[in-house]
Structure formats: structure tokens, C-alpha cells
Design a protein around this motif. Sequence first.
Motif, mmCIF file in Angstrom:
data_model
loop_
_atom_site.group_PDB
_atom_site.id
_atom_site.type_symbol
_atom_site.label_atom_id
_atom_site.label_comp_id
_atom_site.label_asym_id
_atom_site.label_seq_id
_atom_site.Cartn_x
_atom_site.Cartn_y
_atom_site.Cartn_z
ATOM 1 N N LEU A 118 0.822 -1.205 0.000
ATOM 2 C CA LEU A 118 0.000 0.000 0.000
ATOM 3 C C LEU A 118 0.862 1.264 0.000
ATOM 4 C CD1 LEU A 118 -2.726 -1.161 2.537
ATOM 5 C CD2 LEU A 118 -3.084 -0.686 0.104
ATOM 6 N N GLU A 119 1.955 1.247 0.734
ATOM 7 C CA GLU A 119 2.861 2.403 0.749
ATOM 8 C C GLU A 119 3.493 2.605 -0.615
ATOM 9 O OE1 GLU A 119 6.366 4.647 0.617
ATOM 10 O OE2 GLU A 119 6.448 2.435 0.476
ATOM 11 N N GLN A 121 2.329 1.654 -3.503
ATOM 12 C CA GLN A 121 1.308 2.114 -4.439
ATOM 13 C C GLN A 121 1.094 3.618 -4.314
ATOM 14 O OE1 GLN A 121 -2.771 1.082 -3.591
ATOM 15 N NE2 GLN A 121 -3.235 0.831 -5.760
ATOM 16 N N LYS A 122 0.995 4.093 -3.088
ATOM 17 C CA LYS A 122 0.802 5.523 -2.854
ATOM 18 C C LYS A 122 2.005 6.319 -3.349
ATOM 19 C CE LYS A 122 -0.212 8.851 0.821
ATOM 20 N NZ LYS A 122 -0.478 9.017 2.286
ATOM 21 N N ARG A 123 3.191 5.792 -3.103
ATOM 22 C CA ARG A 123 4.430 6.502 -3.455
ATOM 23 C C ARG A 123 4.644 6.543 -4.965
ATOM 24 N NH1 ARG A 123 9.063 3.641 -3.756
ATOM 25 N NH2 ARG A 123 8.270 2.114 -2.260
ATOM 26 N N GLY A 125 2.235 5.805 -7.399
ATOM 27 C CA GLY A 125 1.065 6.153 -8.187
ATOM 28 C C GLY A 125 0.612 5.069 -9.137
ATOM 29 N N ARG A 127 -1.164 1.316 -10.227
ATOM 30 C CA ARG A 127 -2.394 0.608 -9.874
ATOM 31 C C ARG A 127 -2.057 -0.820 -9.470
ATOM 32 N NH1 ARG A 127 -8.437 1.232 -11.621
ATOM 33 N NH2 ARG A 127 -9.256 -0.557 -10.492
ATOM 34 N N ARG A 382 -6.285 -2.233 -1.338
ATOM 35 C CA ARG A 382 -6.896 -2.197 -0.009
ATOM 36 C C ARG A 382 -7.824 -3.393 0.190
ATOM 37 N NH1 ARG A 382 -10.513 -0.537 3.804
ATOM 38 N NH2 ARG A 382 -9.599 0.670 5.535
#
Length: 414
Positions: A118-119, A121-123, A125, A127, A382
Motif C-alpha cells: 500500500l505504501e 502504491q501511494k508513493r 502512483g 495501480r 486495499r
Amino acid sequence: MTSEGSRRRRIALVGTGHRGTGTWGLELLKVYDDRVELVGMCDINPMRLDRAAEVIGRQTPKFTDLATMLATVKPDTLMVCTRDRDHDIHAIMGMEAGCDIIVEKPMATTAEKCARILEAQKRTGRRVDVAFNYRHAPTATRIKQELLAGSIGEVVSVDFHWYLDTIHGADYFRRWHAHREMSGGLFVHKATHHFDLLNWFLASTPREVFARGEQRHYGKQGVQLGERCSTCPGANDCSFYFDLKGDEWLNGLYGEAWQADGYHRDQCVFRPEIDIPDVMSAAILYENGVQVSYSLNTFMPIEGYHLAFNGKKGRIEVRQYERQPWPEPPVDVILKVLNDGTVERIEVPYVKQGHFGGDVKLQGMLLTEGSEDPLHQRADARSGAMSVLCGVAAMESVTSGRAVKLTELEGYPQ
């Protein structure tokens, strides 16, 4: 991402075992060759990699190092089909190389590994899609539509019981899945499917789990006569003997490939080092107040599941058969019974192959740019994390003997 009508999606595969070579190689290209170009294949076992390439039948570049493959072929999407414990490593490598990710279930094996994905993915961008094919099976789709229609009113409890027979169930105990460090145990590896279905059906997430799990049949509960079936002196006397050489598909991928990495596909189901339960049950409380009774049994004479939703105005239930010692039914029957006495039999054509027909529909949604998703069947990172965390909490409950809140788990997504 590529757009429909321009060029095909450039996809690379890491992990060329049964699932990778079959579903995400041979079968994917058979149906979606117009949308996908397989630009690279990677496996640490060069013998299995060669066999996979031969089976798939494309002149696809082969690699034994993932970083090298990513740098060389620069795929749009990386398909992760490696052992469960390594999913986070390979998914993050793919994201950091600029790829979107499709990862086989379970997304990871621990809460911490889910948090890492998850980290990343956020970092980055990018999918992340998790291959939850059961959401796409026609019967599951129809149940979701019925729940959304609200005909049984607010759901207050669910009964969900999954049965694995001595063909499918035993197979988990022949393979690396039988070790918790590799797979998280079947509360994670197998039940991630089921927990995700519950999360999706109920449009909610688990709050607390109390679970029990024991080893009652496999592992140390039996008598080990040999290390693996192919060399076992007691093979003729064992009801769990598995003839790997008699299975052309599996023998091709695993029969001789053990020489490269030492992994045997036909290990004894009674080896004492097996450390996962084979009988499991859980009481799950959801954030929306729904109570779930769940069980998973791995040595039944039947294969399939029973699922029922109890609402304030009625009940929906289905008994889906996958394998049993009588002729397969031509349809799945969803029975809807309302409190006013109304009874409706909803018949859905039975689909045997590909997770009740879910595989090909999942692939189509993931690989078609702009696919409509009115039922929210596409599962993101998620969603992958929440199903894993439910299984992790269940295993923690088995170990500790107490109810476990998911928010207690390190790495719980906020």
C-alpha cells in the motif's frame, strides 16, 4: 495503461508455476490475444521457465532475474504469480519500475507486507489489482445483485462454509502451501478468497475475529511412509498417493524441474513438519454489525460451498457443488425465501472451469481499458489487504485463544 484500439497491453509474468503458466499465460493469450502482448517471463527455476515457454508457445524473452526483465522489456503491467510470501517483494519491484500490478491472491501473507504494498502504491502512483476471480463468477454476481436490490432487507448474519475434498484439499499439503511461513496458512492462502467475497457482498470490512484451527488429518496426524510419492516404498498402500508422472501438465512443470531448485510437487501429506491447520472455523464481526459464521474443511468427500445471508425480511442461500460422487447439477440454484412466505428459485447456469467461470471475466475486466464496473468487482490493493488481514487475525486468534481486532495488527490500513 494502454487504450483499447491502440496497442496491446504489454504484460510480463513472474512465476511460471501452474497458475502463472496456465491462467495468466496459455489461457489468457488464448482468449485475449488481441489485447495482450506477453513481453517477458521470469522464474528462478530455468527448467520450469523453459517448459512454460514451450507450453505457451510464444517467442517470449525469458529471464531468471526480475530486475533484469523489468529493465529490459519495460512492461505496462507485471503479473505476480510467485509464492505467496514473495508477492510484496515482486509487486513493489514492479511498481518502482513503472508497472501497474496484477497480483494473485493472497496479496501478501502478513499485515506488514500488505502495508508495504500500500505504501509503494501511494508513493509510485501505480495501480494494483488483486486477482479475486470469485467476485466475477456468475452465481456470485447474481447474489451481489440480489443483495443490492434489498429484497431480504438489512443483512444481519451470514453462514459460509467451504468444503475441500481429498483431491483438492490434500494437494495443499503436498506443496509449499503447507508451511505457514510460505503461505500464511489456509486462513490466508485459501480463505482470502472467501473473506474477500464476504467483504464485497457486505460492502463492509471485518472488525474482530475469533477463530479455531487444528491439524486433525494431515501432517503429524498420519504416518509418513516416504518423503514424496514418486519414491515412496508404501505408495501402493496409501490412499493419498499422487502420480505426478501421470499428470502431463504438472509433470511438465514440476517433474524434473526439482533438479534446479530442490522443490518437489509430490511431497508426503503426512510429513511432520507441516505446521498449518486443516480444519478451521471463525466467528467474524463486521463494522456494519453483521455476524459471520465461517468454516473451511480440507478432507471432505465433496467439493464446494454453502452460503446463506440472513436478513430482516428473508434469506438467500446457495449450495454450490464443484465435485461430488453424483452427477453435476446443470445449474446453481439460489433460493430466496421471504418472511411473507414468498419463495423464488433463481437458476444460474453452472460453469465448471476457471473458478466457476470467474477467471475469464476477471481477465476481461482487468485488460479492457475503461471497463464498466457497476458491482465494484475489480479489487484494489486495499481490498487485498483487508482479506489478508482477516486471515492473519484468524491465525493470531488460533494461536492466542482470544478474539483479535484487525486494528491491532501492525500495518492496518487507515
